[in-house]
Enzyme design. Structure first.
Site, PDB file in Angstrom:
ATOM      1  CD  GLU A  10      -4.326  -5.928   0.083  1.00 18.98           C
ATOM      2  OE1 GLU A  10      -3.685  -4.940  -0.464  1.00 18.98           O
ATOM      3  OE2 GLU A  10      -5.111  -5.612   0.863  1.00 18.98           O
ATOM      4  CG  HIS A  63       6.326  -2.337   1.701  1.00 20.14           C
ATOM      5  ND1 HIS A  63       6.036  -2.042   2.817  1.00 20.14           N
ATOM      6  CD2 HIS A  63       5.814  -1.585   0.727  1.00 20.14           C
ATOM      7  CE1 HIS A  63       4.982  -1.174   2.744  1.00 20.14           C
ATOM      8  NE2 HIS A  63       4.909  -0.817   1.645  1.00 20.14           N
ATOM      9  N   PRO A 122      -4.200 -10.654   3.792  1.00 18.15           N
ATOM     10  CG  PRO A 122      -4.451  -8.340   4.316  1.00 18.15           C
ATOM     11  CD  PRO A 122      -3.508  -9.088   3.830  1.00 18.15           C
ATOM     12  CG  PHE A 131       4.886  -3.759  -1.871  1.00 23.27           C
ATOM     13  CD1 PHE A 131       6.049  -3.495  -2.125  1.00 23.27           C
ATOM     14  CD2 PHE A 131       3.921  -2.337  -2.014  1.00 23.27           C
ATOM     15  CE1 PHE A 131       6.604  -2.560  -2.526  1.00 23.27           C
ATOM     16  CE2 PHE A 131       4.568  -1.424  -2.362  1.00 23.27           C
ATOM     17  CZ  PHE A 131       5.931  -1.269  -2.902  1.00 23.27           C
ATOM     18  CG  ASP A 132       6.608  -8.999  -0.269  1.00 22.47           C
ATOM     19  OD1 ASP A 132       6.504  -8.355   0.664  1.00 22.47           O
ATOM     20  OD2 ASP A 132       7.565  -8.653  -0.970  1.00 22.47           O
TER      21      ASP A 132
END
Length: 324
Positions: free
Chosen positions: A60, A129, A89, A83-84
């Site tokens: 990410e 998630h 990171p 996902f949220d």
């Protein structure tokens, strides 16, 4: 008018933006051949090629860092976080680079990038998630933070976010991806950064956004059966926050309930409550009531129905406001 799910509306909005501007690129994990976990980007790599729809490594921070560089070179990257809670990171890149570069360079560098984040619960997923981290990003100046609640808004808001020269964090209520609704592909009819009054009322104002807008519409009907007139407002833009629309409603109704999936502790509801109290102190007939998630880690999927605000908990908030 077209009848589309929110997922299909987002796909159509992304396609339109890519057709309109060859500088628009999509980046993310599994967004190409797979079309993303929720199939939001399905078919786009096939039609626009691997140079414009990029399957990235599982990094990410790398996705966002690359997006910053592309933005500085004149591209308009749309970066998907799968996902949220996978966004953490990349949090350093977002708040120290994406949010600050325009200010740091005295306006010389624009960062026209969009960070798409499916957020919230209700789909029975495991840890990391189902979180709602929107307040964390709204706290940082330099980022626009928005969330559509309907297919129509999803279609237009993703295009307007991509066209914006400011960086936009775009929160998608994942449990509403399959929500179907009318989409006017010819005209938006709304300002992305303004709240929308979805139902006028006279007794209490209910403010929410994202997945809970659909729940809010159920609340309006349930309250009407009990003789209570609820004015429902979809915030739409979390930052900047359209306080004017909220204040105008509360000055009329005298009561405010704010609902969101995120924990109420230091959530967006706290900011709304403070702003509205400052603006509407002499109009308020009751304290502002907040309804939200609990100040705990997101629970296992078997317990999420007890964690997430639902019709009954929001109705209880309305009853508490009316009791004063």
């Amino acid at each position: 008018m077209a009848q589309l799910t929110m997922a299909k509306a987002l796909n159509a909005g992304l396609r339109k933006a890519m057709e309109s501007d060859p500088k628009v690129l999509l980046m993310g994990e599994d967004i190409g051949k797979l079309g993303g976990v929720f199939r939001i980007t399905e078919g786009l790599q096939k039609d626009f090629g691997e140079q414009r729809v990029l399957d990235t490594p599982l990094s990410e921070a790398g996705i966002i860092g690359t997006g910053v560089g592309l933005s500085a070179r004149g591209f308009r990257p749309v970066c998907e976080i799968q996902f949220d809670a996978f966004v953490y990171p990349a949090y350093n890149q977002i708040v120290t680079q994406v949010a600050k570069l325009h200010y740091r360079t005295l306006g010389h560098e624009k960062i026209p990038m969009v960070i798409r984040i499916p957020f919230g619960g209700g789909i029975g997923s495991p840890e990391h998630h189902s979180e709602s981290p929107e307040a964390m990003f709204a706290h940082h100046a330099g980022l626009r933070v928005i969330s559509p609640a309907t297919p129509h808004d999803a279609y237009w808001m993703i295009q307007e976010a991509i066209a914006d020269d400011d960086p936009v964090v775009f929160f998608e209520p994942k449990r509403r991806y399959w929500l179907k609704g009318e989409v006017d592909t010819e005209r938006s009819g709304k300002d992305t950064y303004r709240a929308a009054v979805l139902q006028e009322g006279s007794d209490v104002t209910l403010v929410t956004y994202g997945a809970l807008v659909s729940t809010g519409l159920e609340v309006v009907k349930a309250a009407a059966e009990e003789g209570t007139s609820v004015e429902l407002i979809d915030v739409r833009s979390i930052s900047p926050l359209d306080v004017d629309t909220l204040a105008a409603s509360v000055e009329k109704t005298g009561r405010l309930v704010v609902a969101h999936e995120a924990p109420t502790f230091l959530g967006l509801g706290a900011e709304i409550a403070a702003r509205v109290t400052e603006r509407c102190f002499y109009s308020l007939e009751a304290p502002v009531i907040r309804v939200g998630g609990y100040h705990t880690p997101y629970p296992p999927s078997r317990m999420e129905e007890a964690y997430l605000p639902d019709l009954d908990r929001i109705m209880d908030g309305i009853d508490r406001a009316l009791a004063h």
